[in-house]
Design a protein around this motif. Sequence first.
Motif, short mmCIF file in Angstrom:
data_model
loop_
_atom_site.label_atom_id
_atom_site.label_comp_id
_atom_site.label_asym_id
_atom_site.label_seq_id
_atom_site.Cartn_x
_atom_site.Cartn_y
_atom_site.Cartn_z
N GLU A 327 0.82 -1.30 -0.12
CA GLU A 327 -0.09 0.06 -0.06
C GLU A 327 0.66 1.28 -0.05
O GLU A 327 0.23 2.31 -0.36
CB GLU A 327 -0.77 0.09 1.26
N ALA A 328 2.10 1.18 0.25
CA ALA A 328 3.00 2.21 0.35
C ALA A 328 3.72 2.59 -1.12
O ALA A 328 3.86 1.79 -1.89
CB ALA A 328 4.00 2.15 1.33
N TYR A 329 4.29 3.74 -1.26
CA TYR A 329 4.87 4.01 -2.26
C TYR A 329 4.18 3.52 -3.60
O TYR A 329 4.89 2.90 -4.54
CB TYR A 329 6.35 3.56 -2.23
N GLN A 330 3.02 3.96 -3.68
CA GLN A 330 2.26 3.46 -4.91
C GLN A 330 2.86 3.65 -6.35
O GLN A 330 3.09 3.10 -7.30
CB GLN A 330 0.72 3.84 -4.77
N ARG A 331 2.94 4.98 -6.59
CA ARG A 331 3.50 5.40 -7.86
C ARG A 331 4.88 5.15 -8.11
O ARG A 331 5.26 4.71 -9.09
CB ARG A 331 3.34 7.08 -7.87
N MET A 332 5.88 5.19 -6.98
CA MET A 332 7.11 4.72 -7.12
C MET A 332 7.26 3.14 -7.62
O MET A 332 7.93 2.77 -8.33
CB MET A 332 7.84 4.87 -5.95
N SER A 333 6.16 2.11 -6.94
CA SER A 333 6.13 0.87 -7.46
C SER A 333 5.94 0.69 -9.05
O SER A 333 6.46 -0.05 -9.56
CB SER A 333 5.24 0.41 -6.66
N LEU A 334 4.98 1.76 -9.43
CA LEU A 334 4.97 1.61 -10.81
C LEU A 334 6.16 2.00 -11.72
O LEU A 334 6.36 1.40 -12.82
CB LEU A 334 3.67 2.51 -11.23
N VAL A 335 6.84 2.97 -11.40
CA VAL A 335 8.02 3.30 -12.15
C VAL A 335 9.07 2.10 -11.91
O VAL A 335 9.83 2.01 -12.52
CB VAL A 335 8.61 4.77 -11.43
N VAL A 336 9.47 1.59 -10.50
CA VAL A 336 10.28 0.80 -10.38
C VAL A 336 10.05 -0.43 -11.31
O VAL A 336 10.81 -1.17 -11.96
CB VAL A 336 10.41 0.10 -9.17
N ALA A 337 8.57 -0.91 -11.65
CA ALA A 337 8.35 -2.00 -12.19
C ALA A 337 8.62 -1.82 -13.79
O ALA A 337 9.44 -2.71 -14.43
CB ALA A 337 6.82 -2.49 -12.10
N ALA A 338 8.42 -0.42 -14.17
CA ALA A 338 8.66 -0.03 -15.49
C ALA A 338 10.26 -0.30 -15.83
O ALA A 338 10.63 -0.56 -17.11
CB ALA A 338 8.26 1.30 -15.89
N VAL A 339 11.00 0.16 -15.05
CA VAL A 339 12.52 0.00 -15.12
C VAL A 339 13.07 -1.45 -15.03
O VAL A 339 13.80 -1.78 -15.99
CB VAL A 339 13.09 1.01 -13.87
N LEU A 340 12.41 -2.24 -14.40
CA LEU A 340 12.97 -3.42 -14.36
C LEU A 340 12.40 -4.41 -15.65
O LEU A 340 12.94 -5.63 -15.84
CB LEU A 340 12.41 -4.32 -13.19
N ILE A 341 11.18 -4.15 -15.90
CA ILE A 341 10.58 -4.80 -17.15
C ILE A 341 11.44 -5.32 -18.22
O ILE A 341 11.74 -6.60 -18.69
CB ILE A 341 9.36 -4.42 -17.55
#
Length: 389
Positions: A327-341
């Motif tokens: 539930e934390a760092y919601q938008r950051m998690s989207l960015v991190v996933a995009a970087v890792l894919i």
Amino acid sequence: MTTRYHQLDSLRGIAALTVVFNHYSQIAPMEWMRHAPWRLFTEGHSAVILFFTLSGFALTLQITGESKPGFAEFVVKRVCRIYIPYLIAVLAAYAAYGALYRSGLSWTGPWVNQAWHADIDRHDLLSHIYFLLPFDNSTLDPVLWSLIYEMRISLIFPIIVVAVFAMPLWLSVALSAALSLAVSGYYHHASRTLMDASLQGEWIPTIHYISMFVLGTLIARYRDAISSKLGTYSSRSLFGALMICIAVYGLVGAVNPHLVSNDVLRSFADDWVILPAVTCILVLAISLKPFAAVLAARPLVFLGKISFSLYLLHCIVLLGVLHYFGEAYQRMSLVVAAVLILPVSIAGYYAVEKPSIRLGRYLTRRKQRDRATLGVRSMASKYLFDKGK
């Protein structure tokens, strides 16, 4: 030697990227991507239709090329090419789910919570491993449903190619259309959409998806005649047609709900509208030199090279990262996933895809040698026969 159309690899890569964008658009903070003009880059279902058509095209060239594989050889290579990466993705998804899932995420919306939920167990894992039998494949890694149909059709595809090459063009088209219409009638009677049935891995949608492989086969069979015919039109006219087809390909999902109110009929109508657009895009990628030149750019060709891993693994990365942050760092998690894919997809290509392809070649090497030896003997016999005349 089988001709390799690198621009079509690029198309596959672009289509895989649109599937990634599509799944991002299913997450509540990113739902703005579903609206035009962004919708053009998030039409994931159109991408799957393009995948099926491209597979029909590429596999037809392989089957009808100079080094024609035998039926068993073809099947072994397809099993290695599809099932092994699929199996690794399933195991990776289950491991990520076991390590990272704790509870539903309130901020993501329904798609994320339907893909990973509390009721996934070993039975679901075994169902995924069985692969070809019908099962609920909307969980763990939601893209896997299309591979079930890809593999089923691959197992009979040489027979399809022989049948298509034995028929006139009009009969192949008419028969494919009739079978697709029959499937739509069946599901209209059952009041179930095509996607609902596909996500359960049911057998009957296989008949509908075969029509897309047949389309690819027809384009491969008549590619020279098509290119010759299109050569009589100006580049400006062809470019205009391309823009129209890309618009139809990307926006049909937004327009059709306003034109077709019945959900079941619309699930088939989407495909029937997309197929002509896919045909146009595919033949212009072969015939329109400026378009082919753009697609031949090295970054796009590389994207095409890793497209299967990108398609297979991006949901695992996305869902895993979202649940890691919770539930934390919601938008950051989207960015991190995009970087890792992308790095994970590249790693998957080199660590899983390429070894799987090599394994397929190794397992069929003896058959290839036997076929080559037989070819040499046939040539020698023909030479001695001609010399003795």
